[in-house]
Design a protein around this motif. Structure first.
Motif, PDB file in Angstrom:
ATOM      1  N   LEU A 142       1.139  -1.161  -0.060  1.00 15.50           N
ATOM      2  CA  LEU A 142      -0.143   0.069  -0.162  1.00 15.50           C
ATOM      3  C   LEU A 142       0.848   1.083  -0.007  1.00 15.50           C
ATOM      4  N   ARG A 143       2.055   1.046   0.319  1.00 16.70           N
ATOM      5  CA  ARG A 143       3.129   2.312   0.322  1.00 16.70           C
ATOM      6  C   ARG A 143       2.678   3.144   1.464  1.00 16.70           C
ATOM      7  N   ASP A 144       2.110   2.625   2.341  1.00 13.13           N
ATOM      8  CA  ASP A 144       1.482   3.458   3.701  1.00 13.13           C
ATOM      9  C   ASP A 144       1.355   2.697   4.828  1.00 13.13           C
ATOM     10  N   ALA A 145       2.106   3.087   5.648  1.00 12.46           N
ATOM     11  CA  ALA A 145       2.019   2.309   7.142  1.00 12.46           C
ATOM     12  C   ALA A 145       0.657   2.816   7.869  1.00 12.46           C
ATOM     13  N   ASP A 146       0.186   4.108   7.742  1.00 10.16           N
ATOM     14  CA  ASP A 146      -0.922   4.522   8.368  1.00 10.16           C
ATOM     15  C   ASP A 146      -2.118   3.673   8.443  1.00 10.16           C
ATOM     16  N   TYR A 147      -2.337   3.235   6.969  1.00 11.84           N
ATOM     17  CA  TYR A 147      -3.505   2.415   6.696  1.00 11.84           C
ATOM     18  C   TYR A 147      -3.339   1.014   7.786  1.00 11.84           C
ATOM     19  N   VAL A 148      -2.261   0.420   7.434  1.00 11.89           N
ATOM     20  CA  VAL A 148      -2.060  -0.923   8.461  1.00 11.89           C
ATOM     21  C   VAL A 148      -2.239  -0.611   9.819  1.00 11.89           C
ATOM     22  N   ARG A 149      -1.473   0.414  10.426  1.00 10.16           N
ATOM     23  CA  ARG A 149      -1.753   0.856  11.685  1.00 10.16           C
ATOM     24  C   ARG A 149      -3.151   1.158  12.174  1.00 10.16           C
ATOM     25  N   ASP A 150      -3.883   1.898  11.319  1.00  9.96           N
ATOM     26  CA  ASP A 150      -5.194   2.180  11.755  1.00  9.96           C
ATOM     27  C   ASP A 150      -6.038   0.837  11.756  1.00  9.96           C
ATOM     28  N   MET A 151      -5.721  -0.085  10.920  1.00 15.12           N
ATOM     29  CA  MET A 151      -6.585  -1.316  10.717  1.00 15.12           C
ATOM     30  C   MET A 151      -6.140  -2.230  12.202  1.00 15.12           C
ATOM     31  N   LEU A 152      -5.027  -1.843  12.536  1.00 15.44           N
ATOM     32  CA  LEU A 152      -4.427  -2.738  13.943  1.00 15.44           C
ATOM     33  C   LEU A 152      -5.074  -2.050  15.092  1.00 15.44           C
ATOM     34  N   TYR A 153      -5.315  -0.887  15.080  1.00 12.99           N
ATOM     35  CA  TYR A 153      -5.791  -0.231  16.197  1.00 12.99           C
ATOM     36  C   TYR A 153      -7.411  -0.664  16.304  1.00 12.99           C
ATOM     37  N   ALA A 183      11.859   1.394   7.485  1.00 16.54           N
ATOM     38  CA  ALA A 183      12.911   0.531   6.762  1.00 16.54           C
ATOM     39  C   ALA A 183      11.935  -0.192   5.511  1.00 16.54           C
ATOM     40  N   THR A 184      10.851  -0.512   5.737  1.00 17.19           N
ATOM     41  CA  THR A 184       9.890  -1.091   4.726  1.00 17.19           C
ATOM     42  C   THR A 184       9.814  -0.271   3.818  1.00 17.19           C
ATOM     43  N   LEU A 185       9.191   0.944   4.033  1.00 12.25           N
ATOM     44  CA  LEU A 185       8.982   2.072   3.167  1.00 12.25           C
ATOM     45  C   LEU A 185       9.999   2.487   2.244  1.00 12.25           C
ATOM     46  N   GLU A 186      11.369   2.542   3.002  1.00  8.87           N
ATOM     47  CA  GLU A 186      12.452   3.085   2.118  1.00  8.87           C
ATOM     48  C   GLU A 186      12.815   1.972   1.093  1.00  8.87           C
ATOM     49  N   LYS A 187      12.667   0.814   1.466  1.00  7.51           N
ATOM     50  CA  LYS A 187      12.873  -0.280   0.456  1.00  7.51           C
ATOM     51  C   LYS A 187      11.966  -0.008  -0.670  1.00  7.51           C
ATOM     52  N   VAL A 188      10.688   0.028  -0.355  1.00  8.74           N
ATOM     53  CA  VAL A 188       9.669   0.004  -1.586  1.00  8.74           C
ATOM     54  C   VAL A 188       9.894   1.314  -2.457  1.00  8.74           C
ATOM     55  N   ASN A 189      10.075   2.198  -1.768  1.00  9.45           N
ATOM     56  CA  ASN A 189      10.221   3.587  -2.449  1.00  9.45           C
ATOM     57  C   ASN A 189      11.446   3.715  -3.297  1.00  9.45           C
ATOM     58  N   ARG A 190      12.424   3.134  -2.874  1.00  7.01           N
ATOM     59  CA  ARG A 190      13.719   2.876  -3.812  1.00  7.01           C
ATOM     60  C   ARG A 190      13.358   2.173  -5.071  1.00  7.01           C
ATOM     61  N   ASP A 192      10.063   1.954  -6.518  1.00  7.43           N
ATOM     62  CA  ASP A 192       9.427   2.976  -7.009  1.00  7.43           C
ATOM     63  C   ASP A 192      10.267   3.989  -7.883  1.00  7.43           C
ATOM     64  N   ALA A 193      11.390   4.284  -7.254  1.00 14.53           N
ATOM     65  CA  ALA A 193      12.317   5.415  -7.905  1.00 14.53           C
ATOM     66  C   ALA A 193      12.936   4.863  -9.122  1.00 14.53           C
ATOM     67  N   LEU A 194      13.190   3.418  -9.202  1.00 16.33           N
ATOM     68  CA  LEU A 194      13.903   2.684 -10.344  1.00 16.33           C
ATOM     69  C   LEU A 194      12.897   2.607 -11.369  1.00 16.33           C
ATOM     70  N   ARG A 195      11.615   2.128 -10.865  1.00 14.60           N
ATOM     71  CA  ARG A 195      10.583   2.108 -11.892  1.00 14.60           C
ATOM     72  C   ARG A 195      10.030   3.424 -12.454  1.00 14.60           C
ATOM     73  N   LYS A 196      10.515   4.415 -11.691  1.00 18.38           N
ATOM     74  CA  LYS A 196      10.105   5.825 -12.205  1.00 18.38           C
ATOM     75  C   LYS A 196       8.367   5.846 -12.055  1.00 18.38           C
ATOM     76  N   GLY A 197       7.946   5.515 -10.653  1.00 16.79           N
ATOM     77  CA  GLY A 197       6.510   5.726 -10.550  1.00 16.79           C
ATOM     78  C   GLY A 197       6.088   4.884  -9.237  1.00 16.79           C
ATOM     79  N   ASN A 198       4.909   5.169  -8.808  1.00 17.12           N
ATOM     80  CA  ASN A 198       4.271   4.529  -7.587  1.00 17.12           C
ATOM     81  C   ASN A 198       3.346   3.495  -8.326  1.00 17.12           C
ATOM     82  N   PHE A 199       3.336   2.396  -7.901  1.00 21.59           N
ATOM     83  CA  PHE A 199       2.799   1.377  -8.363  1.00 21.59           C
ATOM     84  C   PHE A 199       1.865   0.635  -7.233  1.00 21.59           C
ATOM     85  N   ALA A 200       1.527   1.421  -6.408  1.00 21.66           N
ATOM     86  CA  ALA A 200       0.826   0.980  -5.140  1.00 21.66           C
ATOM     87  C   ALA A 200      -0.473   0.406  -5.456  1.00 21.66           C
ATOM     88  N   LEU A 201      -0.616  -0.897  -4.932  1.00 23.60           N
ATOM     89  CA  LEU A 201      -1.802  -1.833  -5.237  1.00 23.60           C
ATOM     90  C   LEU A 201      -3.025  -1.121  -4.721  1.00 23.60           C
TER      91      LEU A 201
END
Ligand SMILES: [Zn+2]
Length: 213
Positions: A142-153, A183-190, A192-201
């Protein structure tokens, strides 16, 4: 006079006992999901660190994109607060859980279950590692930690003590997420940068089969 003093003493003692009970209640970990790192088992954090260092997020993300169109959601009419994999590409989710989740939290729950499809389980690892990996994979998809955190709350509010050998309690999952999401978002953002776009599902387009009893 003595009687009045005695009554006053009783009242003070009662107030003290109440204050102590209040303190104890607020110190119970299941009431404090906002506390970070207070309960994390060192062995689990260690294995998580090792996995994060070597996990091939590129492969995970592409695999999830490839199987998305084949994933189905089966809504089960039940008041329980649960989601699980109930077929190769089928996610079962109870009405009790779905009704509590916002659209973004629902996406996070689906992304977590997709994690169970694509992240291999390490049979020799910490028994709670897989759940934690799937929460982090949801962050990556999802390229987003808040959605997952809110779901867990939301899960925490519905079922603060939902835990077993393989599932950390929701407040522990939140603490683990806070520990490793960046750390997870950093990896996945890298990626996206290589693919030149955000492919969030976007997962809400996944068809949901009508609830069945
Ligand atoms: Zn799970």
């Amino acid at each position: 006079m003595v009687k009045r003093a005695f009554l006053a003493l009783c009242l003070v003692s009662l107030l003290l006992v109440t204050a102590q009970a209040h303190l104890r209640r607020n110190n119970r970990p299941d009431h404090r999901p906002e506390d970070k790192g207070y309960l994390l088992p060192a062995a689990l954090v260690n294995e998580l660190d090792q996995w994060l260092a070597r996990a091939d997020f590129w492969r995970f993300v592409i695999r999830a994109e490839n199987i998305r169109s084949r994933i189905e959601v089966n809504e089960i009419a039940s008041r329980a607060v649960e989601a699980w994999l109930c077929g190769t590409n089928t996610i079962c989710i109870t009405t009790g859980l779905k009704q509590r989740l916002t659209e973004a939290e629902y996406e996070a729950a689906l992304a977590h279950e997709i994690g169970h499809i694509i992240v291999p389980r390490n049979a020799d690892g910490h028994p709670q590692l897989w759940e934690t990996q799937c929460d982090l994979l949801a962050v990556a998809l999802l390229r987003d930690a808040d959605y997952v955190r809110d779901m867990l709350y939301t899960v925490n509010r519905a079922c603060p003590n939902c835990r077993d050998e393989e599932h950390p309690a929701p407040y522990e999952r939140i603490a683990l997420l806070d520990y490793a999401a960046e750390a997870t978002l950093e990896k996945v953002n890298r990626l996206d940068a290589l693919r030149k776009g955000n492919f969030a599902l976007r997962l809400t387009e996944i068809a949901t089969i009508t609830p069945r009893p």
